[in-house]
Design a protein around this motif. Structure first.
Motif, short mmCIF file in Angstrom:
data_model
loop_
_atom_site.label_atom_id
_atom_site.label_comp_id
_atom_site.label_asym_id
_atom_site.label_seq_id
_atom_site.Cartn_x
_atom_site.Cartn_y
_atom_site.Cartn_z
N UNK A 131 40.57 36.11 50.85
CA UNK A 131 41.36 35.69 50.05
C UNK A 131 41.28 36.13 48.70
N UNK A 132 41.99 37.43 48.38
CA UNK A 132 41.94 38.21 47.51
C UNK A 132 43.04 37.51 46.40
N UNK A 133 42.63 37.72 45.13
CA UNK A 133 43.38 37.31 43.80
C UNK A 133 43.15 38.59 43.04
N UNK A 134 44.56 38.82 42.21
CA UNK A 134 44.27 40.07 41.37
C UNK A 134 44.94 39.68 40.03
N UNK A 135 44.13 40.51 39.05
CA UNK A 135 44.59 40.19 37.67
C UNK A 135 44.81 41.53 36.92
#
Lengths: 206, 366
Positions: free
Chosen positions: A99-103
């Motif tokens: 469940x990736x998130x990117x910034x």
């Protein structure tokens, strides 16, 4: 009371015009995209053979970056984007869920999350170029000893000189990937990979 | 022109709703597999068509308030027609949702995301105003009877439930780490509370009617489909809220993705399950109406479109987190059915217009 005016044929013609209009408009928009009228594809860039794959807790991360991917909306000005394609390999013996998130952060700019809308417009071209399939959605399964791919797009400030992207797929650490333009050693348009590092972030009680 | 405006009932927003939501079902269906990717552009086509409908509906709907205020007052006080007033503010919310997802292709992200927020505040204001007016009208109406209860009464509560959908969508696409995020969040949470609890209260009243007074006449048959919408909209909200937390770099107002996502996924499955069950019930009663009671051609057929479409959107979003193979296949099938239903309703509406019923005062009583 019967309303004078429209015959049955008139109803059919108006009805057909209404129901076919979105398909015709969509077809015209699709054709314009397919022929690349509004986009140009920047060349892909890897890390020149450097063994820069990283692994933690059975997940190996690799990526391909398309810097300066230009996308022009139908009625707006062209803008450049960073297009990352992350490749996640499950090195374990059981399927896992990611469940990736990117910034993305760059000096002088606020942080930004990945832009899913632009990603959906360009994903076909990216998939064709790399021969991979982008995973849709928030959560997806990576079978054992398999690789899955995810496109993350970020808008690029016109005068951006360096940035980093934090990849959050683990609870206790993030992977920070750094890039910078180096006009002294390359064309102004080339982005150089500066390396990766593990960072620990506070995440609400831990 | 004045005659058209005079008879332009509050329900016309349903045509905009029923067209706009298809743009989102198409966008979700395009993500399933490569052969379907062109559906994204069909979604853009529906977005453009919905924009045309929106403008065409908004003009006479607005003019009626100034040219025929007495007609508007009568409709607001009517125990059935009044419930359709929120369909136009809902259309603002759907315009915002479509603009967030498909607007970047047309105008670029910056314009699209800022326009989406404008739609959020205008739509939310309209929904809150009509929500209060309609409850006031209902409670003060001495002539209201049990037989007036029908699933169209869900429209005011459901209208509140779409506000957090656009709020979460706006935070997902751009606003999660901006100063506006707390405002979007609080307005959304207030609306969620209003919509969720009113859904329970109104549902009890309508269930009471259906149990003790039987089903309404045939012209109200399509309103049964409306009951599929509240739980489907809640699924959409929960999934978009999870995406908003993800867009907030994994944490939004202290809510972290790993902590909240299991609850979101569980609740979404439960709520989606009710919508599936109610879809079966509606299909059964559609058969009953068609074969035994009557199912005349009316504008109310538009009630088959938006609730079914939001259920398909919920299915598409849920497929991204659970049972992907089954739900993605279902999504493609349901998306096709959505288009079929919409086409039937468009032609049905044209036939209804040709019959001249538009100029008749169509008040469905028990």
């Amino acid at each position: 009371m019967k309303e004078p005016g429209m015959t049955r044929l008139g109803i059919v013609l108006v009805g057909l015009a209404v129901v076919l209009l979105p398909w015709c408009a969509g077809g015209l928009l699709w054709l314009s995209q397919a022929h690349g009228i509004h986009e140009s594809i920047a060349s892909g860039e890897d890390r020149d053979g450097e063994a820069a794959t990283l692994a933690y807790k059975g997940v190996q991360v690799d990526w391909t970056l398309y810097p300066d991917w230009e996308f022009k909306p139908l009625l707006g000005a062209e803008s450049a984007y960073f297009v990352f394609v992350f490749h996640y390999t499950n090195t374990g013996d059981r399927a896992i869920y990611l469940m990736p998130s990117y910034t993305l952060a760059s000096p002088g700019e606020t942080w930004q999350a990945a832009n899913e809308e632009i990603a959906s417009y360009i994903e076909d071209q990216v998939e064709d170029d790399l021969g991979v399939r982008d995973e849709p959605g928030l959560l997806y399964s990576v079978p054992a000893h398999s690789t899955r791919h995810y496109i993350a797009v970020f808008s690029q400030a016109p005068d951006a000189r360096e940035f980093y992207v934090d990849v959050d797929i683990w609870h206790d650490r993030s992977l920070r990937i750094r890039y910078a333009r180096d006009p002294a050693t390359s064309d102004a348009g080339t982005w150089n990979y500066l390396g990766s590092a593990w960072v620990a972030k506070y995440r609400c009680r831990g | 022109m004045r005659l058209i405006v005079k008879h332009f009932g509050p329900e016309w927003g349903a045509a905009v709703m029923g067209t706009a939501a298809i743009s989102i079902t198409m966008q979700l269906a395009s993500e399933v597999a490569r052969p379907f990717s062109a559906l994204l552009y069909v979604g853009l086509g529906y977005y453009l068509l919905a924009t045309v409908f929106f403008i065409v509906v908004l003009v006479p709907w607005t003019l009626r308030f100034f040219w025929y205020p007495e007609e508007v007052r009568k409709d607001l006080a009517h125990p059935i027609r009044g419930n359709f007033f929120p369909t136009v503010p809902i259309s603002f919310i759907l315009a915002g949702t479509g603009t967030n997802k498909l607007g970047p292709f047309l105008f670029g992200p910056t314009i699209a995301y800022h326009l989406g927020v404008v739609f959020f505040f205008v739509g939310a204001a309209g929904i809150f105003i009509f929500g209060v007016l309609l409850v006031r009208a209902q409670f003060l109406n001495k002539d209201i009877r049990v037989g007036h209860a029908n699933f169209a009464w869900f429209i005011p509560p459901v209208s509140h439930l779409v506000i957090p959908v656009l709020g979460a969508c706006s935070m997902d696409v751009y606003w999660a780490d901006k100063a506006l995020a707390p405002v979007l969040f609080m307005v959304s949470m207030v609306a969620l509370g209003v919509g969720l609890l009113n859904f329970v209260f109104v549902g009890a009243a309508v269930w009471h009617r259906y149990t003790y007074r039987g089903v309404p006449p045939g012209r109200m048959a399509p309103t049964m489909m409306i009951a599929i919408a509240p739980t489907a909209i809640l699924v959409v909200f929960l999934m978009k809220f999870a995406q908003a937390i993800e867009a907030g770099h994994g944490s939004l107002f202290g809510l972290t993705l790993p902590a909240t996502f299991p609850i979101i996924r569980f609740a979404s499955c439960v709520l989606w399950g009710f919508s599936v069950w109610w879809l079966v019930i509606t299909a059964l009663f559609l058969g009953h109406y068609v074969t035994q009671v009557g199912h005349p051609k009316t504008f109310a057929w538009w009630a088959y479109t938006f609730p079914f479409e939001v259920f398909v959107v919920a299915t598409g979003l849920l497929s991204q987190v659970v049972a992907p193979l089954f739900l993605r296949a279902s999504l493609e099938v349901l998306n096709g059915m959505v288009v079929v239903v919409w086409v039937v309703v468009v032609f049905g509406t044209l036939g209804w217009l040709r019959s001249g019923e538009y100029f008749a005062a169509a008040h469905a009583e028990e």
